[in-house]
Design a protein around this motif. Structure first.
Motif, PDB file in Angstrom:
ATOM      1  N   LEU A  11       0.823  -1.208   0.000  1.00  0.00           N
ATOM      2  CA  LEU A  11       0.000   0.000   0.000  1.00  0.00           C
ATOM      3  C   LEU A  11       0.855   1.256   0.000  1.00  0.00           C
ATOM      4  CD1 LEU A  11      -2.918  -0.907   2.460  1.00  0.00           C
ATOM      5  CD2 LEU A  11      -3.031  -0.651  -0.019  1.00  0.00           C
ATOM      6  N   GLY A  12       1.965   1.233   0.752  1.00  0.00           N
ATOM      7  CA  GLY A  12       2.857   2.390   0.772  1.00  0.00           C
ATOM      8  C   GLY A  12       3.462   2.675  -0.589  1.00  0.00           C
ATOM      9  N   ILE A  13       3.888   1.607  -1.288  1.00  0.00           N
ATOM     10  CA  ILE A  13       4.483   1.781  -2.618  1.00  0.00           C
ATOM     11  C   ILE A  13       3.449   2.309  -3.614  1.00  0.00           C
ATOM     12  CG2 ILE A  13       5.527   0.556  -4.558  1.00  0.00           C
ATOM     13  CD1 ILE A  13       6.822  -1.329  -2.524  1.00  0.00           C
ATOM     14  N   ILE A  14       2.243   1.736  -3.568  1.00  0.00           N
ATOM     15  CA  ILE A  14       1.196   2.150  -4.514  1.00  0.00           C
ATOM     16  C   ILE A  14       0.718   3.567  -4.212  1.00  0.00           C
ATOM     17  CG2 ILE A  14      -1.146   1.656  -5.315  1.00  0.00           C
ATOM     18  CD1 ILE A  14      -0.561  -1.311  -4.802  1.00  0.00           C
ATOM     19  N   ILE A  15       0.424   3.848  -2.933  1.00  0.00           N
ATOM     20  CA  ILE A  15      -0.085   5.175  -2.569  1.00  0.00           C
ATOM     21  C   ILE A  15       0.967   6.246  -2.823  1.00  0.00           C
ATOM     22  CG2 ILE A  15      -0.866   6.601  -0.624  1.00  0.00           C
ATOM     23  CD1 ILE A  15      -2.199   4.102   0.513  1.00  0.00           C
ATOM     24  N   SER A  22      -0.579  12.344  -9.106  1.00  0.00           N
ATOM     25  CA  SER A  22      -1.761  13.210  -9.022  1.00  0.00           C
ATOM     26  C   SER A  22      -1.485  14.530  -8.315  1.00  0.00           C
ATOM     27  CB  SER A  22      -2.893  12.476  -8.299  1.00  0.00           C
ATOM     28  OG  SER A  22      -2.492  12.134  -6.974  1.00  0.00           O
ATOM     29  N   ALA A  23      -0.221  14.812  -7.994  1.00  0.00           N
ATOM     30  CA  ALA A  23       0.102  16.002  -7.208  1.00  0.00           C
ATOM     31  C   ALA A  23       0.211  17.235  -8.092  1.00  0.00           C
ATOM     32  CB  ALA A  23       1.415  15.792  -6.450  1.00  0.00           C
ATOM     33  N   ASN A  24      -0.195  18.391  -7.534  1.00  0.00           N
ATOM     34  CA  ASN A  24       0.009  19.685  -8.170  1.00  0.00           C
ATOM     35  C   ASN A  24       0.978  20.556  -7.383  1.00  0.00           C
ATOM     36  OD1 ASN A  24      -1.812  19.307 -10.344  1.00  0.00           O
ATOM     37  ND2 ASN A  24      -3.544  19.716  -8.987  1.00  0.00           N
ATOM     38  N   HIS A  25       1.295  20.134  -6.165  1.00  0.00           N
ATOM     39  CA  HIS A  25       2.159  20.891  -5.265  1.00  0.00           C
ATOM     40  C   HIS A  25       3.467  20.130  -5.090  1.00  0.00           C
ATOM     41  CE1 HIS A  25       3.442  23.133  -1.689  1.00  0.00           C
ATOM     42  NE2 HIS A  25       2.495  24.021  -1.983  1.00  0.00           N
ATOM     43  N   TRP A  26       4.584  20.859  -5.071  1.00  0.00           N
ATOM     44  CA  TRP A  26       5.889  20.208  -4.964  1.00  0.00           C
ATOM     45  C   TRP A  26       6.042  19.464  -3.641  1.00  0.00           C
ATOM     46  CZ3 TRP A  26       8.670  18.768  -8.706  1.00  0.00           C
ATOM     47  CH2 TRP A  26       8.812  19.517  -9.867  1.00  0.00           C
ATOM     48  N   LEU A  27       5.506  19.989  -2.559  1.00  0.00           N
ATOM     49  CA  LEU A  27       5.626  19.311  -1.267  1.00  0.00           C
ATOM     50  C   LEU A  27       4.830  18.011  -1.250  1.00  0.00           C
ATOM     51  CD1 LEU A  27       5.495  22.257   1.314  1.00  0.00           C
ATOM     52  CD2 LEU A  27       7.483  20.982   0.479  1.00  0.00           C
ATOM     53  N   THR A  28       3.688  18.008  -1.931  1.00  0.00           N
ATOM     54  CA  THR A  28       2.912  16.761  -2.029  1.00  0.00           C
ATOM     55  C   THR A  28       3.667  15.709  -2.831  1.00  0.00           C
ATOM     56  OG1 THR A  28       0.900  18.105  -1.985  1.00  0.00           O
ATOM     57  CG2 THR A  28       0.671  15.812  -2.643  1.00  0.00           C
ATOM     58  N   ALA A  29       4.288  16.147  -3.931  1.00  0.00           N
ATOM     59  CA  ALA A  29       5.091  15.209  -4.734  1.00  0.00           C
ATOM     60  C   ALA A  29       6.283  14.687  -3.930  1.00  0.00           C
ATOM     61  CB  ALA A  29       5.568  15.897  -6.007  1.00  0.00           C
ATOM     62  N   TRP A  30       6.917  15.568  -3.185  1.00  0.00           N
ATOM     63  CA  TRP A  30       8.051  15.154  -2.348  1.00  0.00           C
ATOM     64  C   TRP A  30       7.604  14.151  -1.292  1.00  0.00           C
ATOM     65  CZ3 TRP A  30       8.753  16.175   2.959  1.00  0.00           C
ATOM     66  CH2 TRP A  30      10.007  15.827   3.460  1.00  0.00           C
ATOM     67  N   ASN A  85       3.474  25.408  -7.575  1.00  0.00           N
ATOM     68  CA  ASN A  85       2.839  24.562  -8.583  1.00  0.00           C
ATOM     69  C   ASN A  85       3.902  23.842  -9.411  1.00  0.00           C
ATOM     70  OD1 ASN A  85       1.356  23.641 -10.984  1.00  0.00           O
ATOM     71  ND2 ASN A  85      -0.322  24.859 -10.136  1.00  0.00           N
ATOM     72  N   ILE A  86       3.680  22.565  -9.669  1.00  0.00           N
ATOM     73  CA  ILE A  86       4.670  21.758 -10.386  1.00  0.00           C
ATOM     74  C   ILE A  86       4.850  22.253 -11.819  1.00  0.00           C
ATOM     75  CG2 ILE A  86       5.150  19.423 -11.255  1.00  0.00           C
ATOM     76  CD1 ILE A  86       3.862  18.295  -8.794  1.00  0.00           C
ATOM     77  N   THR A  87       3.776  22.682 -12.432  1.00  0.00           N
ATOM     78  CA  THR A  87       3.847  23.102 -13.836  1.00  0.00           C
ATOM     79  C   THR A  87       4.467  24.485 -14.019  1.00  0.00           C
ATOM     80  OG1 THR A  87       1.595  24.001 -13.702  1.00  0.00           O
ATOM     81  CG2 THR A  87       1.848  21.707 -14.428  1.00  0.00           C
ATOM     82  N   ILE A 139       9.513   9.900 -13.580  1.00  0.00           N
ATOM     83  CA  ILE A 139       9.259  10.148 -15.001  1.00  0.00           C
ATOM     84  C   ILE A 139       8.007  11.014 -15.169  1.00  0.00           C
ATOM     85  CG2 ILE A 139       8.512   9.027 -17.134  1.00  0.00           C
ATOM     86  CD1 ILE A 139      10.483   6.815 -16.529  1.00  0.00           C
ATOM     87  N   THR A 140       7.004  10.816 -14.314  1.00  0.00           N
ATOM     88  CA  THR A 140       5.815  11.657 -14.364  1.00  0.00           C
ATOM     89  C   THR A 140       6.162  13.110 -14.064  1.00  0.00           C
ATOM     90  OG1 THR A 140       4.439   9.789 -13.660  1.00  0.00           O
ATOM     91  CG2 THR A 140       3.508  11.998 -13.422  1.00  0.00           C
ATOM     92  N   LEU A 141       7.004  13.334 -13.055  1.00  0.00           N
ATOM     93  CA  LEU A 141       7.419  14.706 -12.732  1.00  0.00           C
ATOM     94  C   LEU A 141       8.239  15.311 -13.873  1.00  0.00           C
ATOM     95  CD1 LEU A 141       8.414  14.329  -8.965  1.00  0.00           C
ATOM     96  CD2 LEU A 141       6.357  15.385  -9.912  1.00  0.00           C
ATOM     97  N   LEU A 142       9.113  14.509 -14.463  1.00  0.00           N
ATOM     98  CA  LEU A 142       9.906  15.007 -15.588  1.00  0.00           C
ATOM     99  C   LEU A 142       9.012  15.338 -16.784  1.00  0.00           C
ATOM    100  CD1 LEU A 142      12.874  15.537 -16.412  1.00  0.00           C
ATOM    101  CD2 LEU A 142      12.921  13.237 -17.355  1.00  0.00           C
ATOM    102  N   TYR A 143       8.005  14.523 -17.000  1.00  0.00           N
ATOM    103  CA  TYR A 143       7.046  14.791 -18.079  1.00  0.00           C
ATOM    104  C   TYR A 143       6.261  16.069 -17.802  1.00  0.00           C
ATOM    105  CZ  TYR A 143       3.074  13.999 -21.225  1.00  0.00           C
ATOM    106  OH  TYR A 143       2.110  14.134 -22.195  1.00  0.00           O
ATOM    107  N   THR A 144       5.943  16.322 -16.522  1.00  0.00           N
ATOM    108  CA  THR A 144       5.163  17.504 -16.166  1.00  0.00           C
ATOM    109  C   THR A 144       5.950  18.795 -16.388  1.00  0.00           C
ATOM    110  OG1 THR A 144       4.032  16.174 -14.477  1.00  0.00           O
ATOM    111  CG2 THR A 144       3.775  18.552 -14.340  1.00  0.00           C
ATOM    112  N   ILE A 145       7.270  18.755 -16.104  1.00  0.00           N
ATOM    113  CA  ILE A 145       8.087  19.966 -16.258  1.00  0.00           C
ATOM    114  C   ILE A 145       8.801  19.997 -17.607  1.00  0.00           C
ATOM    115  CG2 ILE A 145       8.455  20.064 -13.767  1.00  0.00           C
ATOM    116  CD1 ILE A 145      11.318  19.072 -14.266  1.00  0.00           C
ATOM    117  N   SER A 146       8.369  19.161 -18.552  1.00  0.00           N
ATOM    118  CA  SER A 146       9.079  19.072 -19.837  1.00  0.00           C
ATOM    119  C   SER A 146       9.022  20.386 -20.606  1.00  0.00           C
ATOM    120  CB  SER A 146       8.490  17.941 -20.683  1.00  0.00           C
ATOM    121  OG  SER A 146       7.101  18.161 -20.928  1.00  0.00           O
TER     122      SER A 146
END
Length: 344
Positions: A11-15, A22-30, A85-87, A139-146
């Motif tokens: 569950l930890g790995i999946i969540i 699904s994050a829009n905030h850098w702290l949430t992604a971190w 914001n990540i974007t 890779i998702t984060l890299l795709y978001t800031i591409s």
């Protein structure tokens, strides 16, 4: 590992991964990346062996360093632009630090030093998890800031990753280390295309994951960890041998198999953007990876009947493992026959 602990870790790995995607905030992604890292450490140390402990320590130190660099980059961007914001990674220096952090997270060159050692100290199942699922979040984060990523930073990283992945895998006899360098090389193709054609780069890494998943599962089924033990697969599972042969050729990028499609599209985009020299360099460097792919394919094909195999069988298949091989056949065929669909 007890069922309760395994459930909590899963569950930890999946969540953690879903939180990042699904994050829009850098702290949430971190926070999602940290949860993901902490959850996989018990999986790596599941084996009571000093190599697994060493692998877990290297993985933790590298990922913690990358997370600290990522947090510093997002803080610097928020200080300069006033946005978390990540974007909206508009600060150039913060973007460079963020790309460096994500490169270390994924294991691309020049921050690739931890990946072969960690995979060698882990089980085949854990190796599959690290080379596929654990790369989804960065890779998702890299795709978001591409849109903010600069080509003059990503192109050298991609070329270096292709070079290191091909050069490092030639001298390997351990299949886990060989697949680690294969992962580095495929990450190089993704890093090269992410700023020019993000959708093609995303397709490239998804196709690699769908090719490497059945290959690792077949290695787990046959308990093959070295090039010597992989030569005994034909004796007990001819189907698995044929499937692994095609999967290796597909990962090598030989036409008309699936792995050729994203490489062809990436080279086409590079030439369209007047980067012909870069495209030619990537095509030549991919020949290094082709060497160890063809070597493994030759070992699989040369031990097929009626050739007499001189290697000692180090494992014995169980009945349920034959069923797993049959279940993996459709997945492998999907990776072999998808090319006509993509080109239509």
């Amino acid at each position: 590992m007890s069922p309760t602990a395994l459930l909590m870790v899963s569950l930890g790995i999946i969540i953690g991964t879903l939180t990042v995607t699904s994050a829009n905030h850098w702290l949430t992604a971190w926070l999602g990346l940290e949860l993901n890292m902490i959850s996989i450490l018990p999986v790596i140390t599941k084996q009571k062996h000093h190599r697994s402990t060493e692998a877990a320590t290297k993985y933790f130190l590298t990922q913690a360093t990358a997370s600290a660099l990522m947090l510093f980059s997002s803080t610097l961007n928020a200080w300069q632009t006033g946005s978390w914001n990540i974007t909206q990674l508009n600060n150039e220096l913060a973007c460079i630090f963020m790309i460096s952090a994500l490169t270390m997270k994924m294991g691309a060159a020049p921050a690739h030093f931890w990946l072969p050692e960690v995979l060698q100290g882990s089980t085949l199942t854990t190796t599959l998890l690290i080379t596929t699922w654990q790369k989804i979040a960065p890779i998702t984060l890299l795709y978001t800031i591409s849109n903010h990523a600069q080509s003059n930073i990503l192109l050298p990283i991609g070329l270096l990753s292709i070079l290191v992945g091909g050069w490092g895998g030639i001298n390997q006899t351990q299949l886990r280390k060989m697949m680690a360098y294969s992962s580095i090389a495929h990450l190089g193709w993704t890093m090269t295309a992410i700023s020019i054609a993000p959708n093609i780069a995303l397709m490239n890494i998804i196709i690699y994951m769908t090719m490497s998943t059945p290959f690792f599962l077949l290695l787990t089924t046959t308990s093959s960890k070295t090039l010597q033990t992989i030569t005994t697969t034909w004796i007990h599972t001819p189907t698995a041998t044929i499937i692994m042969t095609f999967l290796m050729l597909s990962m090598a990028g030989l036409p008309p198999l699936t792995g050729f499609t994203p490489k062809l599209l990436i080279l086409d985009k590079l030439i369209t953007h007047k980067l012909t020299l870069t495209a030619a360099t990537m095509a030549l460097l991919s020949l290094l990876s082709l060497i160890f792919y063809l070597r493994t394919t030759y070992l699989l094909a040369s031990t097929a009947a009626p050739t007499t195999n001189q290697s000692t069988t180090l494992w014995r298949l169980k009945p349920h493992q034959n069923q797993m091989t049959a279940a993996l056949t459709p997945i492998a065929l999907f990776n072999i026959t998808i090319l006509p669909t993509l080109l239509m």
